[in-house]
Motif scaffolding. Structure first.
Motif, PDB file in Angstrom:
ATOM      1  N   UNK A   1       0.850  -1.195   0.000  1.00 24.82           N
ATOM      2  CA  UNK A   1       0.000   0.000   0.000  1.00 24.82           C
ATOM      3  C   UNK A   1       0.883   1.241   0.000  1.00 24.82           C
ATOM      4  N   UNK A   2       0.647   2.153  -0.932  1.00 27.23           N
ATOM      5  CA  UNK A   2       1.437   3.373  -1.028  1.00 27.23           C
ATOM      6  C   UNK A   2       0.838   4.470  -0.160  1.00 27.23           C
ATOM      7  N   UNK A   3       1.721   5.202   0.537  1.00 31.56           N
ATOM      8  CA  UNK A   3       1.265   6.312   1.366  1.00 31.56           C
ATOM      9  C   UNK A   3       1.715   7.653   0.809  1.00 31.56           C
ATOM     10  N   UNK A   4       2.152   7.672  -0.451  1.00 29.24           N
ATOM     11  CA  UNK A   4       2.531   8.927  -1.094  1.00 29.24           C
ATOM     12  C   UNK A   4       1.297   9.820  -1.234  1.00 29.24           C
ATOM     13  N   UNK A   5       1.440  11.107  -0.888  1.00 37.93           N
ATOM     14  CA  UNK A   5       0.309  12.024  -1.001  1.00 37.93           C
ATOM     15  C   UNK A   5       0.769  13.382  -1.525  1.00 37.93           C
ATOM     16  N   UNK A   6      -0.165  14.112  -2.092  1.00 42.07           N
ATOM     17  CA  UNK A   6       0.029  15.511  -2.449  1.00 42.07           C
ATOM     18  C   UNK A   6      -0.799  16.330  -1.463  1.00 42.07           C
ATOM     19  N   UNK A   7      -0.142  17.048  -0.577  1.00 41.61           N
ATOM     20  CA  UNK A   7      -0.873  17.808   0.452  1.00 41.61           C
ATOM     21  C   UNK A   7      -1.586  19.025  -0.129  1.00 41.61           C
ATOM     22  N   UNK A   8      -1.208  19.413  -1.334  1.00 41.49           N
ATOM     23  CA  UNK A   8      -1.898  20.468  -2.092  1.00 41.49           C
ATOM     24  C   UNK A   8      -1.822  21.838  -1.420  1.00 41.49           C
ATOM     25  N   UNK A  25      -7.633  12.746   2.622  1.00 41.16           N
ATOM     26  CA  UNK A  25      -7.877  12.414   4.022  1.00 41.16           C
ATOM     27  C   UNK A  25      -6.721  11.574   4.561  1.00 41.16           C
ATOM     28  N   UNK A  26      -6.373  11.756   5.827  1.00 45.05           N
ATOM     29  CA  UNK A  26      -5.368  10.877   6.436  1.00 45.05           C
ATOM     30  C   UNK A  26      -5.821   9.422   6.408  1.00 45.05           C
ATOM     31  N   UNK A  27      -4.861   8.516   6.319  1.00 50.82           N
ATOM     32  CA  UNK A  27      -5.168   7.086   6.324  1.00 50.82           C
ATOM     33  C   UNK A  27      -5.245   6.628   7.776  1.00 50.82           C
ATOM     34  N   UNK A  28      -6.435   6.224   8.206  1.00 50.25           N
ATOM     35  CA  UNK A  28      -6.679   5.875   9.604  1.00 50.25           C
ATOM     36  C   UNK A  28      -6.174   4.476   9.928  1.00 50.25           C
ATOM     37  N   UNK A  29      -6.447   3.520   9.044  1.00 50.52           N
ATOM     38  CA  UNK A  29      -6.040   2.131   9.287  1.00 50.52           C
ATOM     39  C   UNK A  29      -5.875   1.432   7.942  1.00 50.52           C
ATOM     40  N   UNK A  53      -3.613  11.242  14.736  1.00 53.59           N
ATOM     41  CA  UNK A  53      -3.002  10.082  15.377  1.00 53.59           C
ATOM     42  C   UNK A  53      -3.956   9.492  16.408  1.00 53.59           C
ATOM     43  N   UNK A  54      -4.622  10.342  17.182  1.00 52.77           N
ATOM     44  CA  UNK A  54      -5.539   9.845  18.207  1.00 52.77           C
ATOM     45  C   UNK A  54      -6.667   9.009  17.642  1.00 52.77           C
ATOM     46  N   UNK A  55      -7.236   9.442  16.517  1.00 50.95           N
ATOM     47  CA  UNK A  55      -8.296   8.656  15.870  1.00 50.95           C
ATOM     48  C   UNK A  55      -7.757   7.303  15.422  1.00 50.95           C
ATOM     49  N   UNK A  56      -6.595   7.316  14.803  1.00 53.28           N
ATOM     50  CA  UNK A  56      -6.025   6.067  14.315  1.00 53.28           C
ATOM     51  C   UNK A  56      -5.728   5.113  15.462  1.00 53.28           C
ATOM     52  N   UNK A  57      -5.215   5.637  16.572  1.00 54.76           N
ATOM     53  CA  UNK A  57      -4.968   4.799  17.746  1.00 54.76           C
ATOM     54  C   UNK A  57      -6.278   4.205  18.250  1.00 54.76           C
ATOM     55  N   UNK A  58      -7.327   5.019  18.302  1.00 57.22           N
ATOM     56  CA  UNK A  58      -8.623   4.536  18.777  1.00 57.22           C
ATOM     57  C   UNK A  58      -9.131   3.377  17.930  1.00 57.22           C
ATOM     58  N   UNK A  59      -9.036   3.506  16.606  1.00 58.36           N
ATOM     59  CA  UNK A  59      -9.556   2.470  15.716  1.00 58.36           C
ATOM     60  C   UNK A  59      -8.688   1.210  15.785  1.00 58.36           C
ATOM     61  N   UNK A 251       1.594   8.712   7.581  1.00 56.97           N
ATOM     62  CA  UNK A 251       0.158   8.628   7.807  1.00 56.97           C
ATOM     63  C   UNK A 251      -0.106   8.178   9.247  1.00 56.97           C
ATOM     64  N   UNK A 252      -1.241   8.583   9.825  1.00 54.08           N
ATOM     65  CA  UNK A 252      -1.547   8.151  11.193  1.00 54.08           C
ATOM     66  C   UNK A 252      -1.478   6.646  11.396  1.00 54.08           C
ATOM     67  N   UNK A 253      -1.873   5.872  10.393  1.00 49.90           N
ATOM     68  CA  UNK A 253      -1.845   4.415  10.532  1.00 49.90           C
ATOM     69  C   UNK A 253      -0.427   3.875  10.646  1.00 49.90           C
ATOM     70  N   UNK A 254       0.569   4.661  10.223  1.00 48.18           N
ATOM     71  CA  UNK A 254       1.960   4.237  10.334  1.00 48.18           C
ATOM     72  C   UNK A 254       2.528   4.520  11.723  1.00 48.18           C
ATOM     73  N   UNK A 255       1.764   5.235  12.523  1.00 44.92           N
ATOM     74  CA  UNK A 255       2.166   5.583  13.886  1.00 44.92           C
ATOM     75  C   UNK A 255       1.377   4.780  14.912  1.00 44.92           C
ATOM     76  N   UNK A 256       0.094   4.564  14.651  1.00 42.09           N
ATOM     77  CA  UNK A 256      -0.810   3.955  15.633  1.00 42.09           C
ATOM     78  C   UNK A 256      -0.372   2.561  16.057  1.00 42.09           C
ATOM     79  N   UNK A 257       0.279   1.831  15.162  1.00 45.90           N
ATOM     80  CA  UNK A 257       0.726   0.484  15.521  1.00 45.90           C
ATOM     81  C   UNK A 257       1.781   0.509  16.626  1.00 45.90           C
TER      82      UNK A 257
END
Length: 285
Positions: A1-8, A25-29, A53-59, A251-257
């Motif tokens: 899964x690629x996490x490359x993004x254009x923040x614009x 949108x940030x990737x939650x999970x 990050x908090x949302x991703x941790x919650x999920x 992405x948040x999902x790369x931190x929540x783990x």
């Protein structure tokens, strides 16, 4: 899964920012993340749990079997969206709105969590604010007070309120930052609080070791959350994260783990430590 993004170069007008309007949108999970019951039967309280990050941790916690209490400031729709995500994982989610700069509110939030779920096993001190200034003399007394009250005083308040409910095997996880290690010239007060969190984590870990309560921290690098477009101007948002070895924001999902690991028995022999999901920046800490 690629996490490359254009923040614009997108921006928002007020902190802490709204995830609902972010594009992309940030990737939650990750879609392929499989829970394995690491946190089954646990209850977690997460400050700043409505987004980022908090949302991703919650999920992630919910997918691992935990019930969740989320503390947030005023982002009602983001909080409701996070609750829906947690409930979609088959777990319960309590929303608690308020100002964590208030010690009385922090005590109330812990009390409501315990009253709702009957226990508290995991405290995640995560909420933060940041306000760039080009010079130290531009940081007003009010800004200094608010940044410290949100970013470090609340950690003391929540821990003090949670301790009577935490037992052997329970955990406290604090969110610090890569800026605690390499500094940030335009975020002097923010970086200072993040350095304080590192020292707080190490000291509290030693203080609670005999009780069997583990205390660790996570020091994210540049992560794509609502705090970024609500903090920086368009040009800085365009460049956000591109100065890391990975040449992109995380992405948040790369931190929540990291939080899942520290909250679970997988980290049973770790306390007073900091994990560094920061895109390859070596901080030697």
């Amino acid at each position: 899964m690629s996490f490359e993004i254009d923040t614009r170069g997108q921006t928002q007008s007020a902190q802490p920012g709204i995830e609902e309007v972010m594009d992309p949108a940030p990737v939650v999970i990750r879609e392929n993340y499989r829970g394995s019951g690491k946190l089954k039967g646990k209850t977690a309280l997460i400050t700043g749990g409505d987004s980022g990050i908090g949302r991703s941790v919650a999920v992630h916690f919910a997918r691992e079997g935990a019930d969740i209490a989320i503390v947030y400031f005023d982002e009602n729709q983001d909080a409701a969206d996070t609750r829906a995500m947690v409930e979609a994982e088959g777990r319960s989610c309590l929303l608690i709105q308020g100002d964590i700069r208030s010690e009385a509110f922090c005590r109330e939030a812990v009390s409501r969590t315990v009253n709702e779920f009957g226990k508290l096993n995991i405290l995640v001190n995560n909420a933060a604010e940041q306000h760039p200034q080009e010079s130290v003399d531009q940081i007003s007394p009010d800004q200094l007070s608010d940044t410290f009250a949100t970013n470090i005083f609340s950690f003391f308040y929540f821990t003090q309120a949670a301790l009577p409910h935490l037992q052997q095997g329970d955990t406290v996880i604090n969110t610090t930052s890569v800026t605690a290690y390499h500094g940030s010239p335009s975020l002097l007060d923010y970086s200072s609080t993040k350095g304080a969190i590192v020292a707080y984590t190490r000291s509290l870990a030693g203080n609670l070791a005999e009780k069997g309560i583990r205390v660790n921290a996570v020091a994210p690098g540049p992560i794509w959350t609502p705090l970024i477009p609500s903090t920086f101007d368009s040009e800085r948002v365009k460049k956000f994260g591109k100065d890391t070895p990975f040449k992109r924001p995380g992405q948040p999902c790369e931190v929540a783990t990291c939080y899942v690991f520290l909250a679970s028995e997988d980290a049973s022999y770790m306390s007073g430590q900091v994990l560094h999901p920061n895109g390859g920046q070596v901080v030697n800490g």
